[in-house]
Each structure stands twice: as structure tokens, then as C-alpha cells.
Scaffold this active site. Structure first.
Site, PDB file in Angstrom:
ATOM      1  N   CYS A  90       0.856  -1.182   0.000  1.00 63.13           N
ATOM      2  CA  CYS A  90       0.000   0.000   0.000  1.00 63.13           C
ATOM      3  C   CYS A  90       0.893   1.233   0.000  1.00 63.13           C
ATOM      4  O   CYS A  90       1.627   1.473   0.964  1.00 63.13           O
ATOM      5  CB  CYS A  90      -0.922  -0.001   1.215  1.00 63.13           C
ATOM      6  SG  CYS A  90      -2.043   1.414   1.285  1.00 63.13           S
ATOM      7  N   GLY A  91       0.842   2.005  -1.075  1.00 64.55           N
ATOM      8  CA  GLY A  91       1.710   3.166  -1.209  1.00 64.55           C
ATOM      9  C   GLY A  91       1.349   4.282  -0.252  1.00 64.55           C
ATOM     10  O   GLY A  91       2.208   4.795   0.475  1.00 64.55           O
ATOM     11  N   HIS A 223      -8.424  -3.862  -7.473  1.00 59.32           N
ATOM     12  CA  HIS A 223      -8.684  -2.435  -7.572  1.00 59.32           C
ATOM     13  C   HIS A 223      -9.122  -2.084  -8.997  1.00 59.32           C
ATOM     14  O   HIS A 223      -8.758  -2.768  -9.951  1.00 59.32           O
ATOM     15  CB  HIS A 223      -7.434  -1.621  -7.247  1.00 59.32           C
ATOM     16  CG  HIS A 223      -6.944  -1.756  -5.838  1.00 59.32           C
ATOM     17  ND1 HIS A 223      -6.552  -2.950  -5.287  1.00 59.32           N
ATOM     18  CD2 HIS A 223      -6.760  -0.824  -4.861  1.00 59.32           C
ATOM     19  CE1 HIS A 223      -6.152  -2.753  -4.038  1.00 59.32           C
ATOM     20  NE2 HIS A 223      -6.272  -1.479  -3.759  1.00 59.32           N
ATOM     21  N   ASP A 249     -10.238   5.965  -3.237  1.00 58.35           N
ATOM     22  CA  ASP A 249      -9.033   6.525  -2.633  1.00 58.35           C
ATOM     23  C   ASP A 249      -9.026   8.037  -2.788  1.00 58.35           C
ATOM     24  O   ASP A 249      -9.186   8.565  -3.884  1.00 58.35           O
ATOM     25  CB  ASP A 249      -7.796   5.919  -3.304  1.00 58.35           C
ATOM     26  CG  ASP A 249      -6.544   6.016  -2.456  1.00 58.35           C
ATOM     27  OD1 ASP A 249      -6.410   7.009  -1.708  1.00 58.35           O
ATOM     28  OD2 ASP A 249      -5.701   5.105  -2.538  1.00 58.35           O
ATOM     29  N   CYS A 253      -3.047   7.310  -4.794  1.00 57.54           N
ATOM     30  CA  CYS A 253      -2.820   5.869  -4.665  1.00 57.54           C
ATOM     31  C   CYS A 253      -1.414   5.489  -5.133  1.00 57.54           C
ATOM     32  O   CYS A 253      -1.086   5.627  -6.322  1.00 57.54           O
ATOM     33  CB  CYS A 253      -3.868   5.069  -5.423  1.00 57.54           C
ATOM     34  SG  CYS A 253      -3.761   3.280  -5.139  1.00 57.54           S
ATOM     35  N   THR A 255       0.272   2.381  -5.080  1.00 53.93           N
ATOM     36  CA  THR A 255       0.375   1.200  -5.942  1.00 53.93           C
ATOM     37  C   THR A 255      -0.373   1.428  -7.251  1.00 53.93           C
ATOM     38  O   THR A 255       0.016   0.899  -8.300  1.00 53.93           O
ATOM     39  CB  THR A 255      -0.147  -0.057  -5.233  1.00 53.93           C
ATOM     40  OG1 THR A 255      -1.499   0.153  -4.790  1.00 53.93           O
ATOM     41  CG2 THR A 255       0.726  -0.408  -4.031  1.00 53.93           C
TER      42      THR A 255
END
Length: 333
Positions: A90-91, A223, A249, A253, A255
Site C-alpha cells: 500500500c503506497g 482495484h 481513494d 494511490c 500502488t
């Protein structure tokens, strides 16, 4: 009977929440964070639900646990949690976790300004800039990203044909660019995205084989990334990322940005060394960069980086008592 009290640092990364759980995390079995992720899901998923779901969390909530490193060269390890489960990577969660941990004195790097972090998707490098007690920005050198499927036309019930790419940036993304049945991000409401994303994801997950060549536990489209026109100065592209059951989000985001970079690289629109400022649905920005070319199995891939910022919003102690009928949370939709 009291199940536990969890002390947390709450933050947001470019608008998207991050809850860093600083106590109460279980001792997990496994040599790697991928193995520990599987153990957490099998044995301790009640913790995730209690902390992420209502009434202690909300539809958009995501968080993380900080663990000792699995590798000799790493500074720490991160396990990601959110309403939909435990993501391999998760970035925005990494940016928020690193910021909160450094500013709270929970993480001491071996070398100031640099970190090596073990995550379920592998190992990532991190750079950051800190001025006094505050972290100005965090830059993630993410896991390799690649385009898994290109120009696939799916028949979406109620919408019609939709051409997508599927790209991996730590999770698998169905990427939808503007076309006949999707006029672009800024021409759809949030309600439209919430309506169609689960259907697109379900069809893509059913019809397309997405299994990471190096880790078969990382599989399936999780996603959906919708693209469109920008609203912020300096942005190269905009996106809205759908994840979980009903979440969009608020950050660009991490990723998802990595997956977008891999898609554009595969299509010849970006090259090694190019930067790409990616904008979220609310206009906040990450700066993505293609650091190098590489391979993932037989796929041409890139080494992406993502740079962003986060802010701490508060500290809390969350009690989970199984005398509470909603101890382990609930979701309305």
C-alpha cells in the site's frame, strides 16, 4: 471479556486515512511478511475488522502495523490492513506509516533519510526529508510493476463493452481510460464510480488470470482505476481508485500510480527517467517516476517510485470488548 486496547496514531496521506497501530499487534508466524500476512488473515482478522470497520473505523479506513524487520538489511516491516483485507503493498499506507512512525519516535533508521522496509509484496526502499520533528515528504521505491493484460474488452452488464488494461503495482488494477462507455473521470460522479467498479472488478477477476510470477498468494484484480482530466496545476494525469467494497481513494494511490506508470511505459508513452505527477479525485498529487527497467517473470517491468506527504491528525486508544455486540465491527453496505 476485554479483547484488547490498541493505541494508534491517526494520519492521512494526501487526504486518505492511515491508522498506525502502535500496540496490541499479535506475534505472527512466518519468515517473511508474505507468510506473516497469511497467518494474520487466518488467526487475527478480528483485529482488522475491529479497527477498520464501523463504529471504530469507516468505509475508507486503512491502517498498518509496524513490525521488526524480517531481513537483516531492513529497518522495519509493515503489515497493511484495511476494510477489504490485508494488501500485499500500500503506497499511501507506507507514506503515512513512515511519517507517523518517524514523527512519533517509533522508528529509528540505520541511516537518516533512508529506510529499507519489508512488506508482504517484497522489500522496498524509502527516502524521506525531515525538518525538525516534521517529515516533509516520503519517497517510496516500490516493488517492480508490470502490465499484465492489454486492451481486453469486457462485457459489463448494464454498461456494455469496456476496454481495460490490467497492471500490477503492488496490487492488480483494472485500468479504464476514457472511451465510448466511460466519458472520463470528471464526467462521472462518485456514485457512478461506486456503482460500476464492483461489477468491472468482478468481471475482470473472473475472466482474467492474474497471478504474480514470484508469489502466487498475490493474485486477482482487487482495484479499479478510472482515468480522466486533471484539475490541479502541474498534474500529468488524474485517477480515481476504487478498492474494498465501497471505497474511493482520496490520495492518488501509490500502488495505483505504480501500475499506471507500468501501463504507460508498456504503451511507449513514458520511458525510464520520466516523472509523472498523478492526481487524485480530490486533486491531491503524488509524483511518480520510472527509475529503471526490469523483468517480472517473462514480463517487461519497471522499478517505480512514488513521492508524497502525510500529516498526523491525532492519537487514540481503541478498546475492543467482546461484551459489545459490535466489538468486531460492521459494514452497512
Amino acid at each position: 471479556m476485554l479483547k484488547g486496547t490498541f493505541f494508534c496514531v491517526d494520519a492521512h496521506t494526501c487526504g486518505n486515512p492511515v491508522r498506525l497501530v502502535t500496540s496490541g499487534h499479535p506475534d505472527l508466524k512466518g519468515r517473511t511478511m508474505s507468510e506473516k500476512r497469511q497467518d494474520f488473515l487466518a488467526q487475527y482478522d478480528w483485529i482488522r475488522k475491529a479497527l477498520m470497520f464501523e463504529p471504530r473505523g469507516h468505509d475508507m479506513m486503512s491502517g498498518a502495523f509496524l513490525y521488526p524487520p524480517c531481513s537483516d538489511n531492513a529497518d522495519a516491516a509493515i503489515l497493511f490492513i484495511e476494510t477489504s483485507g490485508c494488501l500485499p503493498m500500500c503506497g499511501h499506507g507506507t507514506i503515512g506509516t513512515i511519517t507517523a512512525a518517524l514523527e512519533s519516535g517509533l522508528l529509528t533508521p540505520k541511516m537518516p533519510g533512508q529506510l529499507t522496509i519489508d512488506v508482504p509484496a517484497g522489500q522496498i526502499k524509502v527516502q524521506y526529508q525531515q525538518t525538525g520533528a516534521k517529515v516533509d515528504w516520503v519517497k517510496i521505491f516500490n516493488v517492480p510493476a508490470y502490465l499484465a493484460h492489454k486492451d481486453v474488452v469486457l462485457d459489463i452488464p448494464g454498461l456494455g463493452p469496456l476496454k481495460i488494461d490490467v497492471s500490477y503495482g503492488g496490487n492488480y488494477y483494472a485500468i479504464v481510460d476514457p472511451q465510448a462507455n466511460f466519458p472520463g473521470l470528471r464526467h462521472w460522479s462518485a456514485g457512478d464510480i461506486l456503482r460500476w467498479s464492483p461489477i468491472v472488478r468482478e468481471v475482470a477477476h473472473r475472466e482474467l488470470n492474474c497471478v504474480h510470477p514470484d508469489d502466487p498468494t498475490v493474485n486477482g484484480v482487487s482495484h479499479v482505476l478510472w482515468t480522466g482530466d486533471t484539475i490541479s496545476e502541474g498534474s500529468n494525469g488524474a485517477n480515481a481508485v476504487f478498492y474494498g467494497d465501497k471505497a474511493i481513494d482520496r490520495s492518488p494511490c501509490g500502488t495505483g500510480t505504480s501500475a499506471r506508470l507500468a501501463q504507460l511505459y508498456s504503451r511507449g508513452e513514458l520511458k525510464v527517467g520520466d516523472e509523472y505527477t498523478h492526481e487524485s479525485i480530490i486533486g491531491s498529487q503524488f509524483v511518480g517516476r520510472i527509475e529503471a527497467a526490469t523483468k517480472v517473470g517473462a514480463f517487461d517491468a519497471i522499478m517505480p517510485s512514488i513521492k508524497g506527504w502525510a500529516r498526523i491528525t491525532g492519537h487514540n486508544a481503541i478498546t475492543v470488548d467482546d461484551n459489545d455486540p459490535y466489538a468486531f465491527g460492521f459494514q452497512v453496505v
